[in-house]
Design an enzyme around this catalytic site. Structure first.
Site, PDB file in Angstrom:
ATOM      1  N   GLU A  41      -2.617  -9.738  -6.785  1.00  0.00           N
ATOM      2  CA  GLU A  41      -1.824 -10.017  -5.592  1.00  0.00           C
ATOM      3  C   GLU A  41      -2.201 -11.379  -5.025  1.00  0.00           C
ATOM      4  O   GLU A  41      -3.368 -11.754  -4.978  1.00  0.00           O
ATOM      5  CB  GLU A  41      -2.063  -8.933  -4.544  1.00  0.00           C
ATOM      6  CG  GLU A  41      -1.237  -9.121  -3.277  1.00  0.00           C
ATOM      7  CD  GLU A  41      -1.454  -8.042  -2.236  1.00  0.00           C
ATOM      8  OE1 GLU A  41      -0.544  -7.830  -1.411  1.00  0.00           O
ATOM      9  OE2 GLU A  41      -2.528  -7.408  -2.232  1.00  0.00           O
ATOM     10  N   LYS A 111       7.221  -6.109  -2.079  1.00  0.00           N
ATOM     11  CA  LYS A 111       6.345  -5.068  -1.529  1.00  0.00           C
ATOM     12  C   LYS A 111       7.121  -4.203  -0.542  1.00  0.00           C
ATOM     13  O   LYS A 111       7.670  -4.688   0.448  1.00  0.00           O
ATOM     14  CB  LYS A 111       5.150  -5.737  -0.852  1.00  0.00           C
ATOM     15  CG  LYS A 111       4.028  -4.800  -0.457  1.00  0.00           C
ATOM     16  CD  LYS A 111       2.853  -5.627   0.065  1.00  0.00           C
ATOM     17  CE  LYS A 111       1.606  -4.811   0.275  1.00  0.00           C
ATOM     18  NZ  LYS A 111       0.459  -5.675   0.679  1.00  0.00           N
ATOM     19  N   CYS A 152      -0.143  -3.513  -3.993  1.00  0.00           N
ATOM     20  CA  CYS A 152      -1.236  -3.159  -3.089  1.00  0.00           C
ATOM     21  C   CYS A 152      -0.969  -1.878  -2.303  1.00  0.00           C
ATOM     22  O   CYS A 152      -1.083  -0.780  -2.823  1.00  0.00           O
ATOM     23  CB  CYS A 152      -1.549  -4.336  -2.178  1.00  0.00           C
ATOM     24  SG  CYS A 152      -3.167  -4.223  -1.359  1.00  0.00           S
TER      25      CYS A 152
END
Length: 276
Positions: A41, A111, A152
């Protein structure tokens, strides 16, 4: 079998230097036989709300996208560009692009779940102060292997992983920079949980730890089998981790413990409502 490499790399403030260093490690992984490679990331910049706007690029016009496209083509690999700050229509996203060996972008994941937490005395972080969320589950094909991707905080949400499995995912990859508070407790645990829940290989790929950074990554990248066994992992230093994806192992665990055929659709269900 298909070889996967996850790159836990050191990241600094110089974008061009980060791209050059990522190139060195990707070439190393390709020479070791990796067909699918993932960066961590925010691999091209420091992780932090104060940095996203400064380092943001358009996709695919930006220099990072072009660099990834050339890198994948030059090394004949599928390349997951960890994530980068994306600028689009006056909004910012935390976005991962996937490039095939021809140098074409074949998937883009924004995301979905923004990292907004407040643990008194330990950490407060609000991605939603500057970022907008994505709205879809992302799955792509690598030589016949279906691969899902999250970023994440996405790993904490089993519903998103469930959608990826419904789309055929056999391997799930989460580039993710957990911190020194949540990482020791949850990073491996969540990776193993998503692997077992969905009977898939699962990997979480982090930046290497920099104790002087404004946001300190836990590191500890990890790859897990469909039965929840750790195949390879890193500590806090820079390292490339590997595994060979055996589709027969996926099929065996799904046959021997057929949980997906035993789900109670009459009392619960997960379905994709919208995506764009």
């Amino acid at each position: 079998m298909l070889r996967f490499a996850g790159i836990q790399m050191k990241i600094g403030a110089d974008k061009l230097q980060n791209l050059a260093h990522a190139t060195e490690l990707v070439v190393q992984a390709a020479k070791a036989g990796a067909r699918l490679v993932s960066l961590p990331e925010c691999f091209n910049c420091p992780y932090g709300t104060q940095y996203f706007g400064q380092y943001a690029e358009q996709i695919p016009e930006g220099e990072t996208s072009k660099h990834l496209m050339n890198l994948a083509k030059d090394n004949n690999i599928f390349l997951i560009g960890g994530s980068i700050p994306e600028a689009c229509d006056n909004k910012l996203y935390n976005t991962s692009v996937v490039v095939n060996p021809s140098g074409d972008i074949i998937a883009k994941h924004r995301k979905v779940h923004l990292f907004d937490i407040d643990i008194p005395g330990k950490i407060r972080f609000q991605e939603s102060d500057v970022l907008s969320p994505g709205n879809s589950a992302t799955v792509f094909d690598v030589d016949g292997l279906k691969v899902g991707i999250g970023i994440c905080y996405d790993v904490r949400f089993p519903e998103l992983a469930h959608l990826m499995r419904l789309k055929g995912a056999q391997f799930m990859i989460y580039p993710g920079a957990f911190n020194m508070t949540t990482g020791p407790i949850y990073y491996e645990l969540l990776t193993r949980s998503r692997a077992v829940d969905n009977q898939v290989y699962c990997a979480s790929i982090a930046p290497a730890r920099d104790p002087d950074a404004t946001y300190v990554s836990w590191g500890h990248s990890v790859i897990v089998s469909p039965s929840g066994t750790v195949i390879d992992s890193a500590e806090d230093e820079e390292k490339v981790i590997y595994c060979d994806i055996d589709k027969s192992e996926i099929q065996d665990i799904r046959t021997f413990i057929p949980t997906w055929n035993q789900k109670r659709g009459d009392i619960y269900n997960v379905s994709e409502v919208s995506g764009k």
